[in-house]
Design a protein around this motif. Structure first.
Motif, PDB file in Angstrom:
ATOM      1  N   SER A 191      69.910  60.344  48.269  1.00  0.00           N
ATOM      2  CA  SER A 191      69.718  60.468  49.711  1.00  0.00           C
ATOM      3  C   SER A 191      69.855  61.925  50.116  1.00  0.00           C
ATOM      4  CB  SER A 191      70.755  59.613  50.445  1.00  0.00           C
ATOM      5  OG  SER A 191      70.615  59.706  51.841  1.00  0.00           O
ATOM      6  N   TRP A 192      68.907  62.394  50.931  1.00  0.00           N
ATOM      7  CA  TRP A 192      68.968  63.751  51.481  1.00  0.00           C
ATOM      8  C   TRP A 192      68.031  63.836  52.673  1.00  0.00           C
ATOM      9  CZ3 TRP A 192      65.429  67.555  52.542  1.00  0.00           C
ATOM     10  CH2 TRP A 192      65.973  68.796  52.920  1.00  0.00           C
ATOM     11  N   PRO A 193      68.470  64.440  53.781  1.00  0.00           N
ATOM     12  CA  PRO A 193      69.828  64.940  54.026  1.00  0.00           C
ATOM     13  C   PRO A 193      70.825  63.803  54.243  1.00  0.00           C
ATOM     14  CG  PRO A 193      68.467  65.158  55.991  1.00  0.00           C
ATOM     15  CD  PRO A 193      67.552  64.676  54.912  1.00  0.00           C
ATOM     16  N   ASP A 194      72.096  64.083  53.991  1.00  0.00           N
ATOM     17  CA  ASP A 194      73.138  63.065  54.080  1.00  0.00           C
ATOM     18  C   ASP A 194      74.426  63.726  54.549  1.00  0.00           C
ATOM     19  OD1 ASP A 194      75.058  61.029  53.588  1.00  0.00           O
ATOM     20  OD2 ASP A 194      73.760  60.149  52.073  1.00  0.00           O
ATOM     21  N   ARG A 195      75.012  63.207  55.638  1.00  0.00           N
ATOM     22  CA  ARG A 195      76.240  63.791  56.175  1.00  0.00           C
ATOM     23  C   ARG A 195      77.445  63.532  55.270  1.00  0.00           C
ATOM     24  NH1 ARG A 195      73.848  61.661  60.949  1.00  0.00           N
ATOM     25  NH2 ARG A 195      73.404  63.237  62.552  1.00  0.00           N
ATOM     26  N   VAL A 196      77.355  62.509  54.413  1.00  0.00           N
ATOM     27  CA  VAL A 196      78.469  62.163  53.520  1.00  0.00           C
ATOM     28  C   VAL A 196      77.939  62.141  52.089  1.00  0.00           C
ATOM     29  CG1 VAL A 196      80.406  60.578  53.187  1.00  0.00           C
ATOM     30  CG2 VAL A 196      79.276  60.680  55.410  1.00  0.00           C
TER      31      VAL A 196
ATOM     32  N   ASP B 248      61.307  67.480  61.840  1.00  0.00           N
ATOM     33  CA  ASP B 248      60.383  68.428  61.215  1.00  0.00           C
ATOM     34  C   ASP B 248      60.375  68.302  59.691  1.00  0.00           C
ATOM     35  OD1 ASP B 248      62.853  69.457  60.604  1.00  0.00           O
ATOM     36  OD2 ASP B 248      62.578  71.367  61.648  1.00  0.00           O
ATOM     37  N   ARG B 249      61.074  67.296  59.169  1.00  0.00           N
ATOM     38  CA  ARG B 249      61.074  67.073  57.720  1.00  0.00           C
ATOM     39  C   ARG B 249      61.233  65.589  57.436  1.00  0.00           C
ATOM     40  NH1 ARG B 249      67.041  69.744  56.450  1.00  0.00           N
ATOM     41  NH2 ARG B 249      68.270  68.187  57.598  1.00  0.00           N
ATOM     42  N   ASP B 250      60.817  65.196  56.246  1.00  0.00           N
ATOM     43  CA  ASP B 250      60.959  63.811  55.796  1.00  0.00           C
ATOM     44  C   ASP B 250      62.293  63.615  55.094  1.00  0.00           C
ATOM     45  OD1 ASP B 250      58.426  62.968  56.613  1.00  0.00           O
ATOM     46  OD2 ASP B 250      57.486  63.548  54.720  1.00  0.00           O
ATOM     47  N   HIS B 251      62.867  62.429  55.270  1.00  0.00           N
ATOM     48  CA  HIS B 251      63.993  62.037  54.422  1.00  0.00           C
ATOM     49  C   HIS B 251      63.501  61.909  52.986  1.00  0.00           C
ATOM     50  CE1 HIS B 251      67.124  59.532  52.601  1.00  0.00           C
ATOM     51  NE2 HIS B 251      67.916  59.991  53.549  1.00  0.00           N
ATOM     52  N   LEU B 252      64.397  62.081  52.033  1.00  0.00           N
ATOM     53  CA  LEU B 252      64.022  62.033  50.624  1.00  0.00           C
ATOM     54  C   LEU B 252      63.337  60.720  50.255  1.00  0.00           C
ATOM     55  CD1 LEU B 252      63.988  63.186  47.779  1.00  0.00           C
ATOM     56  CD2 LEU B 252      66.384  62.486  47.524  1.00  0.00           C
ATOM     57  N   VAL B 253      63.810  59.599  50.815  1.00  0.00           N
ATOM     58  CA  VAL B 253      63.178  58.299  50.548  1.00  0.00           C
ATOM     59  C   VAL B 253      61.719  58.318  50.986  1.00  0.00           C
ATOM     60  CG1 VAL B 253      63.136  55.911  51.361  1.00  0.00           C
ATOM     61  CG2 VAL B 253      65.271  56.894  50.535  1.00  0.00           C
ATOM     62  N   VAL B 254      61.456  58.880  52.148  1.00  0.00           N
ATOM     63  CA  VAL B 254      60.086  58.977  52.651  1.00  0.00           C
ATOM     64  C   VAL B 254      59.266  59.910  51.764  1.00  0.00           C
ATOM     65  CG1 VAL B 254      58.656  59.651  54.628  1.00  0.00           C
ATOM     66  CG2 VAL B 254      60.846  58.479  55.003  1.00  0.00           C
TER      67      VAL B 254
ATOM     68  N   ALA C 256      64.136  55.538  42.733  1.00  0.00           N
ATOM     69  CA  ALA C 256      65.270  55.869  41.874  1.00  0.00           C
ATOM     70  C   ALA C 256      64.993  57.132  41.067  1.00  0.00           C
ATOM     71  CB  ALA C 256      65.584  54.701  40.951  1.00  0.00           C
ATOM     72  N   GLY C 257      66.074  57.687  40.548  1.00  0.00           N
ATOM     73  CA  GLY C 257      65.962  58.876  39.707  1.00  0.00           C
ATOM     74  C   GLY C 257      66.708  60.044  40.307  1.00  0.00           C
ATOM     75  N   PRO C 258      67.114  61.005  39.487  1.00  0.00           N
ATOM     76  CA  PRO C 258      67.989  62.087  39.950  1.00  0.00           C
ATOM     77  C   PRO C 258      67.314  63.038  40.930  1.00  0.00           C
ATOM     78  CG  PRO C 258      67.203  62.536  37.730  1.00  0.00           C
ATOM     79  CD  PRO C 258      66.763  61.140  38.058  1.00  0.00           C
ATOM     80  N   ASP C 259      68.146  63.661  41.757  1.00  0.00           N
ATOM     81  CA  ASP C 259      67.691  64.728  42.648  1.00  0.00           C
ATOM     82  C   ASP C 259      68.864  65.686  42.834  1.00  0.00           C
ATOM     83  OD1 ASP C 259      67.362  66.034  45.474  1.00  0.00           O
ATOM     84  OD2 ASP C 259      65.365  65.289  44.946  1.00  0.00           O
ATOM     85  N   PRO C 260      68.643  66.986  42.671  1.00  0.00           N
ATOM     86  CA  PRO C 260      69.764  67.935  42.737  1.00  0.00           C
ATOM     87  C   PRO C 260      70.407  68.036  44.110  1.00  0.00           C
ATOM     88  CG  PRO C 260      67.658  69.100  42.629  1.00  0.00           C
ATOM     89  CD  PRO C 260      67.367  67.654  42.364  1.00  0.00           C
ATOM     90  N   ARG C 261      69.749  67.527  45.156  1.00  0.00           N
ATOM     91  CA  ARG C 261      70.312  67.605  46.494  1.00  0.00           C
ATOM     92  C   ARG C 261      71.332  66.504  46.781  1.00  0.00           C
ATOM     93  NH1 ARG C 261      64.487  67.928  49.319  1.00  0.00           N
ATOM     94  NH2 ARG C 261      64.166  66.411  47.626  1.00  0.00           N
TER      95      ARG C 261
END
Length: 480
Positions: A204-209, A106-112, A235-240
């Motif tokens: 990367s988000w979501p990420d188990r590690v 129900d959601r996209d990975h951050l890369v997507v 590339a570039g920052p993401d607070p998650r």
């Protein structure tokens, strides 16, 4: 409209310029790639979930945005199929596992998210090994992806579907991930380019590690410049992501040209004897030394001391696999491949002191590699220890006379570099006598991703090995 085959092998840069100038429409570009998929994919099996109708709708929407003067992103109108490990909202994502054969996130990975925000248009998903484990793309849900340079051979993995799709002109750019070589190995096997960025470079988000340094996300493409273009939006920052680096992705939008003369290059055909390498791979890469010398680089044989790197990788990977998939072992053991079960159980067997020792070894390794790069600007070596192998094998069991005990052993030339934390690029370098692609691994100092791309670009222009198209296209009557 240009011929479909011309559109399918234009670079991503060329397509973005043509789209921005309205010399070609997003619908025409998407139609050309969907036609290529229809003709070639049944033979290669690179795209495993196709969303053709919605892809054409997205292309029409992209054309409307441009026609009405709305702002568009740097990847406006480019078709892309996402790795089947990356969640795509509303589009099946199986992770190559029968447990998730009907899973629709129900959601996209951050890369997507980032690719879509930049204007790329999702057309489907690319094949992976079961749960992304291993560098041979085969799983119980979709079967194996075949190497387009020899259909009896592996396309590598875990981004094997992405690599084969790029090689055949099914998409101009691709996303992927890399723990022990999963962006680099399939790039080498399919004669395309794959970058393992520095940890944190692509969040990367979501990420188990979320604090891990072993697994990264990154791009693949047919040219180094197109990899850099894709990096400019990934590339570039993401607070998650607590690892994410502050440097903006826009730094990767610079032109890659420039002189590499004077660079100090360490060439290591086998990491100082640490890894066996098949003679046909050695022979295919031998001219690489001459190429860097001709470019004005100072080349000598050398490699960093990677003592302890094996233990670090195997411990961290096993811990990470158990954390990610341990619950599946408890509830679905009979639906997991033996290698998956083995790796989860290896993680469960680790003790606190085991993980502590791995951390200490990792710290010492970091400093030895840091000091090595005070002397050298680049380290170059084979991406893979073997050329693409028989598709019927689970993994190569012998490399240059040395037995491989597990499904990980034959990937050591890639995974030993993973634990250094250094950026590493796979760039096409040559072919075996049987016409199988071989990639060169270009490694740079910590966080020097741009330096690696620049060197790879110079090597690519000098060799032009990446311009050789796969025989499967001619066999199917598709001009290349």
């Amino acid at each position: 409209m240009p011929p479909a085959d011309d559109l399918c092998f234009r670079t991503a840069y060329e397509l973005t310029v043509a789209l921005a100038r309205r010399e070609v429409s997003a619908r025409e570009v998407m139609t050309a790639h969907l036609e290529r998929i229809e003709r070639v994919n049944p033979t290669v099996n690179a795209i495993v979930t196709l969303d053709a109708d919605r892809a054409l709708e997205r292309a029409a929407e992209a054309d409307e945005r441009l026609a009405t003067g709305q702002p568009v992103g740097p990847l406006h109108g480019l078709p892309v199929a996402h790795k089947d490990l990356h969640d795509t909202a509303g589009l099946r994502t199986t992770y190559g596992s029968p447990i998730f054969a009907d899973h629709v996130p129900d959601r996209d990975h951050l890369v997507v998210q980032r690719l879509r925000r930049a204007g790329a248009l999702t057309l489907g998903k690319t094949n992976v090994p079961e749960l992304g484990l291993g560098s041979h793309t085969v799983n119980p849900v979709f079967g194996a992806t075949r190497n387009p340079y020899d259909l009896s051979r592996s396309a590598g993995g875990s981004s094997g579907g992405a690599g084969a799709a790029l090689a055949c002109g099914m998409q101009p750019i691709a996303d992927g991930s890399d723990t022990g070589g999963s962006l680099r190995n399939p790039a080498s096997f399919n004669n395309v380019v794959g970058l393992r960025p520095s940890p944190g470079r692509v969040p990367s988000w979501p990420d188990r590690v979320p604090w891990g340094q072993l697994s990264v996300k990154g791009p693949m493409a047919r040219t180094v410049a197109d990899v850099a273009l894709t990096m400019s939006v990934l590339a570039g920052p993401d607070p998650r992501d607590p690892r994410s680096l502050d440097t903006p992705g826009s730094t990767f939008a610079w032109q890659l040209g420039g002189d590499v003369a004077g660079l100090r290059v360490a060439w290591s055909p086998d990491l100082g004897g640490a890894v066996p390498v098949d003679p046909e791979v050695r022979d295919a890469l031998a001219p690489a030394v001459e190429v860097f010398t001709a470019l004005g680089c100072e080349v000598e044989e050398a490699c960093p001391d990677l003592s302890g790197a094996d233990e670090v990788f195997l411990a961290q990977r096993a811990w990470q696999v158990e954390l990610a998939y341990g619950a599946l072992l408890d509830g679905h053991r009979d639906r997991l491949a033996p290698d998956v079960v083995w790796n989860i159980e290896e993680g469960r067997a680790l003790s606190g002191p085991d993980l502590g020792r791995a951390q200490a070894l990792h710290g010492a390794l970091f400093h030895r590699v840091r000091v090595f790069f005070e002397t050298y600007d680049l380290l170059v070596l084979p991406v893979s220890q073997v050329a693409p192998f028989d598709i019927g094998l689970a993994y190569p069991t012998v490399v240059d006379g040395t037995p491989m005990e597990t499904y990980l052993d034959w990937m050591r030339s890639a995974y030993l570099i993973s634990v250094t934390g250094c950026p590493a690029l796979s760039v096409p370098a040559g072919f075996t006598p049987r016409g199988l692609p071989v990639g060169l691994q270009v490694v740079g100092p910590h966080r020097q991703d741009w330096s690696v791309l620049k060197a790879g670009h110079a090597f690519e222009r000098a060799t032009r090995a990446g311009e050789r198209r796969p025989p499967v296209l001619a066999d199917l009557g598709v001009p290349a």
